[in-house]
Design a protein around this motif. Structure first.
Motif, PDB file in Angstrom:
ATOM      1  N   LEU A 456       0.809  -1.221   0.000  1.00 33.68           N
ATOM      2  CA  LEU A 456       0.000   0.000   0.000  1.00 33.68           C
ATOM      3  C   LEU A 456       0.842   1.270   0.000  1.00 33.68           C
ATOM      4  CD1 LEU A 456      -2.823  -0.962   2.548  1.00 33.68           C
ATOM      5  CD2 LEU A 456      -2.842  -1.145   0.050  1.00 33.68           C
ATOM      6  N   LEU A 457       1.904   1.321   0.809  1.00 39.05           N
ATOM      7  CA  LEU A 457       2.677   2.559   0.956  1.00 39.05           C
ATOM      8  C   LEU A 457       3.860   2.644   0.006  1.00 39.05           C
ATOM      9  CD1 LEU A 457       2.716   2.804   4.883  1.00 39.05           C
ATOM     10  CD2 LEU A 457       1.077   3.791   3.272  1.00 39.05           C
ATOM     11  N   ARG A 458       4.284   1.509  -0.552  1.00 41.19           N
ATOM     12  CA  ARG A 458       5.395   1.472  -1.523  1.00 41.19           C
ATOM     13  C   ARG A 458       6.669   2.086  -0.933  1.00 41.19           C
ATOM     14  NH1 ARG A 458       4.195  -2.128  -4.878  1.00 41.19           N
ATOM     15  NH2 ARG A 458       5.497  -1.199  -6.521  1.00 41.19           N
ATOM     16  N   LEU A 459       7.003   1.753   0.291  1.00 43.01           N
ATOM     17  CA  LEU A 459       8.180   2.320   0.955  1.00 43.01           C
ATOM     18  C   LEU A 459       9.452   1.650   0.450  1.00 43.01           C
ATOM     19  CD1 LEU A 459       6.953   2.563   4.676  1.00 43.01           C
ATOM     20  CD2 LEU A 459       6.871   4.317   2.891  1.00 43.01           C
ATOM     21  N   ASP A 460      10.522   2.417   0.456  1.00 40.99           N
ATOM     22  CA  ASP A 460      11.837   1.923   0.047  1.00 40.99           C
ATOM     23  C   ASP A 460      12.607   1.537   1.308  1.00 40.99           C
ATOM     24  OD1 ASP A 460      14.262   1.307  -1.015  1.00 40.99           O
ATOM     25  OD2 ASP A 460      14.716   3.335  -1.752  1.00 40.99           O
ATOM     26  N   THR A 461      12.794   0.226   1.528  1.00 47.67           N
ATOM     27  CA  THR A 461      13.454  -0.215   2.759  1.00 47.67           C
ATOM     28  C   THR A 461      14.956   0.008   2.759  1.00 47.67           C
ATOM     29  OG1 THR A 461      13.616  -2.445   1.833  1.00 47.67           O
ATOM     30  CG2 THR A 461      11.715  -1.966   3.235  1.00 47.67           C
ATOM     31  N   GLY A 469      18.655   4.889  10.091  1.00 44.64           N
ATOM     32  CA  GLY A 469      17.688   4.405   9.116  1.00 44.64           C
ATOM     33  C   GLY A 469      16.411   3.870   9.714  1.00 44.64           C
ATOM     34  N   PHE A 470      16.494   3.104  10.797  1.00 43.90           N
ATOM     35  CA  PHE A 470      15.288   2.521  11.364  1.00 43.90           C
ATOM     36  C   PHE A 470      14.329   3.592  11.864  1.00 43.90           C
ATOM     37  CE2 PHE A 470      17.338  -1.545  11.155  1.00 43.90           C
ATOM     38  CZ  PHE A 470      16.287  -2.465  11.149  1.00 43.90           C
ATOM     39  N   GLU A 471      14.868   4.570  12.562  1.00 44.46           N
ATOM     40  CA  GLU A 471      14.025   5.649  13.080  1.00 44.46           C
ATOM     41  C   GLU A 471      13.393   6.431  11.937  1.00 44.46           C
ATOM     42  OE1 GLU A 471      14.344   9.567  15.993  1.00 44.46           O
ATOM     43  OE2 GLU A 471      16.002   8.152  15.854  1.00 44.46           O
ATOM     44  N   ARG A 472      14.172   6.743  10.901  1.00 43.40           N
ATOM     45  CA  ARG A 472      13.630   7.492   9.763  1.00 43.40           C
ATOM     46  C   ARG A 472      12.588   6.661   9.016  1.00 43.40           C
ATOM     47  NH1 ARG A 472      18.511   9.987   6.339  1.00 43.40           N
ATOM     48  NH2 ARG A 472      16.700  10.541   5.048  1.00 43.40           N
ATOM     49  N   TYR A 473      12.832   5.361   8.911  1.00 47.09           N
ATOM     50  CA  TYR A 473      11.882   4.494   8.209  1.00 47.09           C
ATOM     51  C   TYR A 473      10.541   4.450   8.946  1.00 47.09           C
ATOM     52  CZ  TYR A 473       9.923   0.350   5.945  1.00 47.09           C
ATOM     53  OH  TYR A 473       9.105  -0.510   5.261  1.00 47.09           O
ATOM     54  N   LEU A 474      10.585   4.325  10.279  1.00 50.55           N
ATOM     55  CA  LEU A 474       9.347   4.274  11.050  1.00 50.55           C
ATOM     56  C   LEU A 474       8.589   5.594  10.983  1.00 50.55           C
ATOM     57  CD1 LEU A 474      10.508   2.268  14.197  1.00 50.55           C
ATOM     58  CD2 LEU A 474       9.072   1.472  12.329  1.00 50.55           C
ATOM     59  N   GLN A 475       9.323   6.708  11.002  1.00 49.79           N
ATOM     60  CA  GLN A 475       8.664   8.002  10.871  1.00 49.79           C
ATOM     61  C   GLN A 475       8.012   8.138   9.498  1.00 49.79           C
ATOM     62  OE1 GLN A 475      11.822  10.779  11.708  1.00 49.79           O
ATOM     63  NE2 GLN A 475      11.650  10.539  13.936  1.00 49.79           N
ATOM     64  N   LEU A 476       8.721   7.676   8.463  1.00 55.77           N
ATOM     65  CA  LEU A 476       8.168   7.724   7.108  1.00 55.77           C
ATOM     66  C   LEU A 476       6.937   6.827   7.001  1.00 55.77           C
ATOM     67  CD1 LEU A 476       8.391   8.652   4.161  1.00 55.77           C
ATOM     68  CD2 LEU A 476       9.962   6.722   3.763  1.00 55.77           C
ATOM     69  N   ARG A 477       7.010   5.652   7.622  1.00 58.48           N
ATOM     70  CA  ARG A 477       5.852   4.742   7.601  1.00 58.48           C
ATOM     71  C   ARG A 477       4.645   5.395   8.243  1.00 58.48           C
ATOM     72  NH1 ARG A 477       2.906   1.078  10.490  1.00 58.48           N
ATOM     73  NH2 ARG A 477       2.590  -1.017   9.586  1.00 58.48           N
ATOM     74  N   GLN A 478       4.845   6.016   9.404  1.00 59.45           N
ATOM     75  CA  GLN A 478       3.733   6.634  10.120  1.00 59.45           C
ATOM     76  C   GLN A 478       3.119   7.777   9.325  1.00 59.45           C
ATOM     77  OE1 GLN A 478       2.280   5.577  12.771  1.00 59.45           O
ATOM     78  NE2 GLN A 478       0.910   7.288  13.174  1.00 59.45           N
ATOM     79  N   SER A 479       3.973   8.650   8.791  1.00 62.15           N
ATOM     80  CA  SER A 479       3.458   9.799   8.040  1.00 62.15           C
ATOM     81  C   SER A 479       2.771   9.349   6.746  1.00 62.15           C
ATOM     82  CB  SER A 479       4.598  10.774   7.725  1.00 62.15           C
ATOM     83  OG  SER A 479       5.609  10.159   6.939  1.00 62.15           O
ATOM     84  N   SER A 480       3.331   8.326   6.092  1.00 62.38           N
ATOM     85  CA  SER A 480       2.729   7.832   4.853  1.00 62.38           C
ATOM     86  C   SER A 480       1.380   7.176   5.110  1.00 62.38           C
ATOM     87  CB  SER A 480       3.672   6.833   4.163  1.00 62.38           C
ATOM     88  OG  SER A 480       4.901   7.442   3.834  1.00 62.38           O
ATOM     89  N   LEU A 481       1.279   6.445   6.219  1.00 61.34           N
ATOM     90  CA  LEU A 481       0.009   5.802   6.545  1.00 61.34           C
ATOM     91  C   LEU A 481      -1.061   6.833   6.882  1.00 61.34           C
ATOM     92  CD1 LEU A 481      -1.471   3.135   6.914  1.00 61.34           C
ATOM     93  CD2 LEU A 481      -0.637   3.050   9.278  1.00 61.34           C
ATOM     94  N   ALA A 483      -1.228   9.765   5.658  1.00 61.75           N
ATOM     95  CA  ALA A 483      -1.583  10.477   4.426  1.00 61.75           C
ATOM     96  C   ALA A 483      -2.320   9.590   3.427  1.00 61.75           C
ATOM     97  CB  ALA A 483      -0.321  11.040   3.775  1.00 61.75           C
ATOM     98  N   LEU A 484      -2.325   8.275   3.637  1.00 58.77           N
ATOM     99  CA  LEU A 484      -2.962   7.350   2.704  1.00 58.77           C
ATOM    100  C   LEU A 484      -4.479   7.584   2.669  1.00 58.77           C
ATOM    101  CD1 LEU A 484      -2.402   4.876   0.849  1.00 58.77           C
ATOM    102  CD2 LEU A 484      -2.944   3.426   2.835  1.00 58.77           C
ATOM    103  N   GLU A 485      -5.017   7.733   1.482  1.00 61.93           N
ATOM    104  CA  GLU A 485      -6.454   8.020   1.339  1.00 61.93           C
ATOM    105  C   GLU A 485      -7.259   6.787   0.941  1.00 61.93           C
ATOM    106  OE1 GLU A 485      -6.887  11.214  -1.375  1.00 61.93           O
ATOM    107  OE2 GLU A 485      -5.923  12.690  -0.077  1.00 61.93           O
TER     108      GLU A 485
END
Length: 560
Positions: A456-461, A469-481, A483-485
């Protein structure tokens, strides 16, 4: 002043009648005894407020009678005794006082002087009664306080489940100021091997602080047993504390979640001094400062409320250490605090298995053996790099009940619910084999994470390769989720048995575009930071198949 009940002891009835008549006129109640023996019988039946005794009497004289009256008063309470005597010599007065009398009145008796002395002793007696009453109340309060403390200490020991703190996976010590601690240490090992730990420090110390911790224990254990995330547990604890605690009470809290299988350590810190991640050789690998408010201060809808979780990847053998401010602020005789630098120095100089004991020794030396002014709590958890060689679950020796579950989840549900523990708990109710609980929760977690983050979010791991990286990835996951419509997940779970072979299949389908799974080659290894999900699933499952356009994954567990 209140009327006194006075016992008059004199072998001359005329004197007895004279004194009784006068003292009755000034408001007192009198009773006459012609001898010491008769007086003792009357006193044993009624505790008089004051005694007037003649010094010279046949049989028991005044001094002997006084001594026997004092023996009765040992059980009945002190009351003043005045000696009446026609001998005003100093030796006679001394003998009367040594026998136990409180004052001496010479005959012939001055009635006005006698009344003044009685009034004086009445004030003394009333003060003595007040002191006796206060002492009795203090004794009763002390007994109630002792009973309450014993009950509270027992209750807290039951809530803390101290047995969960014992084992080779962690070390700890708890040094309360009194019988009941305002600091709390909790630990839980989930069925999938995840280790939860909690350190709570309530406002103040002693019984009021301990009572503030009551909502924490059961909520933590219930949610940890079901595999909830630290964020979900923190939000629930905050709601519980805000519901039960007064406005001026809150609880500083630090929680840790160490996952041995994927080698990650998650930290939620709300008001606890900076925790440490230390290598075996004493190097400080990470420091975790407080990023959140203590629980019980803000409501979730408050703009200032946040729930930040830090995540690090464990790449070498290390220990995560957490401690309450009672350790940092413990003072020496000269007023110097123990301090965070001293904590790091003590932990640096010894082997991991000796750190808790050495820290206690250093604290006792710093305070010269005195009790710190606040409760002290310390715990460290042993952490190792990822272990992807989990052994299969042991065989189950009871009937495998067939059941199935289908769920359709929309974006709002994906945002607001911790799905894996909720689904796992429901499957257990349906009849999920107990021996498969741990592996099932791991498989479900990875499938859901893969569908949300990649489908769904198409994140780049690959971002996980970076130092943070882990902290930035989790923040990106949260913000992307957030924003998901649009998007949804479908979950299909089935348990069945055929010819002695038991199978549990989990299929997760997302509404994303999928990927070219036909040409996909797994490149994950135990050293990589991304791609670990599929590697873990292949290790745990008897079969793993992609379907649809790559937006569907079916994992199958199989056992005899």
């Amino acid at each position: 002043m209140r009327a006194l009940c006075i016992l008059i002891i004199d072998d001359q009835p005329a004197i007895g009648r004279l004194l009784s008549s006068y003292l009755s006129k000034v408001g007192h109640q009198c009773q006459y005894a012609p001898s010491g023996d008769e007086a003792l019988k009357l006193y044993a039946q009624q505790p008089f407020d004051l005694v007037l005794v003649d010094q010279s009497m046949p049989g028991l004289d005044g001094q002997q009678t006084t001594r026997l009256l004092r023996e009765l008063q040992l059980n009945m309470g002190w009351r003043p005794i005045l000696m009446l005597s026609g001998n005003a010599e100093t030796e006679a007065q001394i003998a009367a006082l040594e026998a136990g009398c409180d004052d001496f009145v010479a005959k012939p008796v001055s009635l006005d002087m006698l009344a003044a002395k009685i009034n004086s002793f009445q004030r003394i007696a009333e003060m003595q009664e007040q002191i006796t009453r206060q002492n009795r109340e203090l004794i009763e309060y002390r007994e109630r306080d002792k009973e309450e403390r014993n009950i509270s200490a027992y209750l807290m020991s039951r809530l803390a489940r101290t047995a969960k703190l014992e084992g080779r996976q962690l070390d700890y010590f708890l040094k309360p100021v009194s019988e009941v601690s305002g600091d709390l240490l909790l630990a839980w090992r989930a069925s999938n091997g995840d280790r939860y730990a909690l350190l709570a420090d309530a406002t103040g110390h002693d019984l009021p602080a301990a009572l503030s911790l009551l909502p924490v224990s059961e909520t933590f254990y219930n949610m940890a047993a079901k595999g909830f995330s630290l964020e979900g547990i923190a939000r629930k604890l905050n709601r519980k504390s805000a519901e039960y605690l007064p406005a001026n009470r809150f609880v500083a809290l630090l929680m840790a979640l160490y996952s041995p299988l994927d080698g990650t350590l998650q930290i939620w810190n709300g008001g606890i001094p900076g925790a440490l991640l230390m290598a075996d050789d004493g190097r400080v690998l990470e420091r975790f400062e407080s990023l959140n408010f203590p629980i019980g201060i803000l409501d979730e809808d408050d703009p200032l409320f946040c729930c930040q979780v830090e995540t690090v990847h464990i790449t070498e053998s290390c220990q995560f250490s957490m401690f309450s401010d009672g350790l940092i602020e413990a003072e020496s005789i000269s007023g110097m605090q123990f301090g965070l630098d001293r904590v790091e120095a003590v932990l640096h100089d010894v082997k991991p298995e000796q750190r808790a004991a050495r820290l206690q020794e250093a604290l006792a030396l710093h305070t010269s053996g005195a009790q710190p002014h606040d409760d002290v709590a310390y715990m460290h958890i042993y952490c190792e790099p990822a272990k992807l060689d989990m052994q299969p679950a042991p065989p189950a020796f009871h009937e495998c009940k067939p059941w199935s579950l289908q769920l359709q989840l929309n974006v709002e549900q994906l945002r607001n619910h911790d799905l894996e523990p909720l689904i796992s708990s429901f499957c257990q109710s349906l009849g999920l084999e107990p021996a498969q609980h741990g592996i099932f929760s791991l498989v479900l977690r990875e499938l859901l994470a893969n569908a949300i983050e990649h489908g769904l979010l198409r994140l780049d791991t690959s971002i996980k390769h970076l130092s943070d990286g882990f902290e930035r990835y989790l923040q990106l996951r949260q913000s992307s989720l957030q924003a998901l419509e649009h998007g949804e997940l479908q979950v299909d779970i089935q348990q069945a048995s055929l010819e002695g072979i038991k199978r549990l299949s989990v299929t997760v389908t997302d509404s994303g575009p999928g990927f070219d799974f036909q040409n996909y080659k797994a490149t994950a290894s135990e050293e990589q930071f991304h791609g670990r999900g599929l590697y873990l699933l292949r290790q745990l499952c008897a079969d793993l198949q992609f379907g649809g356009v790559g937006n569907q994954v079916t994992a199958t567990l199989q056992w005899q």
